[in-house]
Scaffold this active site. Structure first.
Site, PDB file in Angstrom:
ATOM      1  N   ASP A  16       0.880  -1.163   0.000  1.00  0.00           N
ATOM      2  CA  ASP A  16       0.000   0.000   0.000  1.00  0.00           C
ATOM      3  C   ASP A  16       0.929   1.228   0.000  1.00  0.00           C
ATOM      4  O   ASP A  16       2.110   1.106   0.337  1.00  0.00           O
ATOM      5  CB  ASP A  16      -0.846  -0.067   1.280  1.00  0.00           C
ATOM      6  CG  ASP A  16      -1.624   1.194   1.518  1.00  0.00           C
ATOM      7  OD1 ASP A  16      -2.439   1.535   0.670  1.00  0.00           O
ATOM      8  OD2 ASP A  16      -1.402   1.848   2.561  1.00  0.00           O
ATOM      9  N   ASP A  18      -0.040   5.183   0.828  1.00  0.00           N
ATOM     10  CA  ASP A  18      -0.282   6.151   1.909  1.00  0.00           C
ATOM     11  C   ASP A  18      -0.285   5.432   3.257  1.00  0.00           C
ATOM     12  O   ASP A  18      -1.079   4.530   3.480  1.00  0.00           O
ATOM     13  CB  ASP A  18      -1.659   6.826   1.733  1.00  0.00           C
ATOM     14  CG  ASP A  18      -1.709   7.766   0.540  1.00  0.00           C
ATOM     15  OD1 ASP A  18      -0.677   8.375   0.230  1.00  0.00           O
ATOM     16  OD2 ASP A  18      -2.778   7.899  -0.067  1.00  0.00           O
ATOM     17  N   ARG A  56     -11.509   8.693  -2.569  1.00  0.00           N
ATOM     18  CA  ARG A  56     -11.777  10.095  -2.230  1.00  0.00           C
ATOM     19  C   ARG A  56     -13.274  10.335  -2.023  1.00  0.00           C
ATOM     20  O   ARG A  56     -13.692  10.925  -1.031  1.00  0.00           O
ATOM     21  CB  ARG A  56     -11.242  10.972  -3.366  1.00  0.00           C
ATOM     22  CG  ARG A  56     -10.949  12.390  -2.972  1.00  0.00           C
ATOM     23  CD  ARG A  56     -10.366  13.131  -4.166  1.00  0.00           C
ATOM     24  NE  ARG A  56      -9.175  12.510  -4.697  1.00  0.00           N
ATOM     25  CZ  ARG A  56      -8.688  12.732  -5.926  1.00  0.00           C
ATOM     26  NH1 ARG A  56      -9.297  13.574  -6.742  1.00  0.00           N
ATOM     27  NH2 ARG A  56      -7.586  12.120  -6.332  1.00  0.00           N
ATOM     28  N   SER A 123      -5.040   5.469  -4.154  1.00  0.00           N
ATOM     29  CA  SER A 123      -4.864   6.897  -4.452  1.00  0.00           C
ATOM     30  C   SER A 123      -4.644   7.199  -5.926  1.00  0.00           C
ATOM     31  O   SER A 123      -3.812   6.586  -6.582  1.00  0.00           O
ATOM     32  CB  SER A 123      -3.674   7.438  -3.656  1.00  0.00           C
ATOM     33  OG  SER A 123      -3.443   8.786  -4.011  1.00  0.00           O
ATOM     34  N   ASN A 125      -3.442   9.988  -6.660  1.00  0.00           N
ATOM     35  CA  ASN A 125      -2.241  10.821  -6.605  1.00  0.00           C
ATOM     36  C   ASN A 125      -0.970   9.990  -6.481  1.00  0.00           C
ATOM     37  O   ASN A 125       0.119  10.552  -6.311  1.00  0.00           O
ATOM     38  CB  ASN A 125      -2.332  11.790  -5.418  1.00  0.00           C
ATOM     39  CG  ASN A 125      -3.405  12.848  -5.629  1.00  0.00           C
ATOM     40  OD1 ASN A 125      -3.327  13.610  -6.595  1.00  0.00           O
ATOM     41  ND2 ASN A 125      -4.403  12.881  -4.770  1.00  0.00           N
ATOM     42  N   ASP A 177      -1.735  -0.459   6.015  1.00  0.00           N
ATOM     43  CA  ASP A 177      -1.931   0.265   7.278  1.00  0.00           C
ATOM     44  C   ASP A 177      -3.417   0.496   7.576  1.00  0.00           C
ATOM     45  O   ASP A 177      -3.742   1.150   8.564  1.00  0.00           O
ATOM     46  CB  ASP A 177      -1.233   1.646   7.230  1.00  0.00           C
ATOM     47  CG  ASP A 177      -1.973   2.614   6.324  1.00  0.00           C
ATOM     48  OD1 ASP A 177      -2.330   2.213   5.196  1.00  0.00           O
ATOM     49  OD2 ASP A 177      -2.217   3.764   6.751  1.00  0.00           O
TER      50      ASP A 177
END
Ligand code: B16
Ligand code: MG
Length: 229
Positions: A16, A18, A56, A123, A125, A177
């Site tokens: 993962d 982030d 998001r 994400s 991003n 996480d």
């Protein structure tokens, strides 16, 4: 901590992004907090925990649960755009110094024993974050929010990563996480190492506060090629 069996034969690790490789989870929190404050919607770190690993728009939906007002789809799009603009401004100063402790050493060790590596992130991003932290060249495959239609806890992101790596799910270890990410990995039929916020999840195969701690406790022969350190 429990080990399923002494020899795990892991051939690939899917990370993962982030909260596992980079500490961007704090920037997500700050950007959502500013938006929620502006809208007068209560939002704190407890609610923020529910946003880990989810997309998001789904994150916004969680925040709007605390609001009496109904928002149209168009308004929601404007709100997620605004949050993302603020989030990307916070990412501006991101650099290799923001890579979390133990990450580079763990990756170097996996490289040394020819374990394949991928990113499996919700994400959109992710490409920007990987470029800014100079992590982009270290992975064989990157699957992120731009390539999936269902976000974690759906297993799509990890199954796509395994498929592109050319490995079966049972040969993959996911590092996560978020509880949503742990669920996604388990549904994909993969082994899971939980770090940080997910470390207390009772369903995982390994848990550690971060990768430095994990490197110190890896059981011998966990990985296909000898042991990792
Ligand atoms: P973006 P991960 C997830 O990334 C984050 O944990 C989650 O908080 C965020 O809402 C999601 O990405 C979408 O991010 O707005 O950048 O597309 O943990 O799966 O790497
Ligand atoms: Mg995460």
């Amino acid at each position: 901590m429990q080990f399923e069996k002494p020899k795990m034969n892991i051939k690939a690790v899917i990370f993962d992004l982030d909260g596992v490789l980079v500490n961007t989870d704090e920037f997500h929190y700050q950007a959502w907090k500013e938006l929620a404050d502006e809208l007068g919607i209560p939002f704190d770190r407890n609610i923020n925990e529910r946003l880990r690993g989810v997309s998001r728009m789904e994150s916004l939906e969680v925040i709007l649960e605390q609001s009496a007002k109904n928002f149209t789809q168009q308004e929601k799009m404007l709100l997620t755009d605004k949050k993302n603009e603020r989030y990307r401004a916070l990412l501006n100063d991101l650099s290799a110094d923001d890579v979390l402790p133990g990450v580079i050493s763990f990756i170097n060790n996996l490289n040394r024993i020819n374990i394949k590596m991928a990113i499996g992130s919700s994400s959109k991003n992710a490409p920007l974050i990987l470029e800014k932290t100079s992590l982009d060249s270290l992975f064989d495959v990157v699957i992120d929010g731009n390539q999936i239609s269902r976000s974690k806890p759906h297993p799509e992101v990890f199954l796509k990563a395994a498929q592109q790596l050319g490995e079966k799910p049972e040969a993959c270890l996911v590092v996560e996480d978020a509880d949503a990410g742990v669920e996604a990995a388990l549904r994909a039929g993969m082994r899971v190492l939980a770090v940080g916020a997910a470390a207390s999840n009772p369903k995982v195969h390994f848990a550690a506060s971060n990768l430095i701690e994990f490197i110190g406790q890896i059981p011998k022969n966990s990985f296909k090629s000898k042991h990792i350190i």
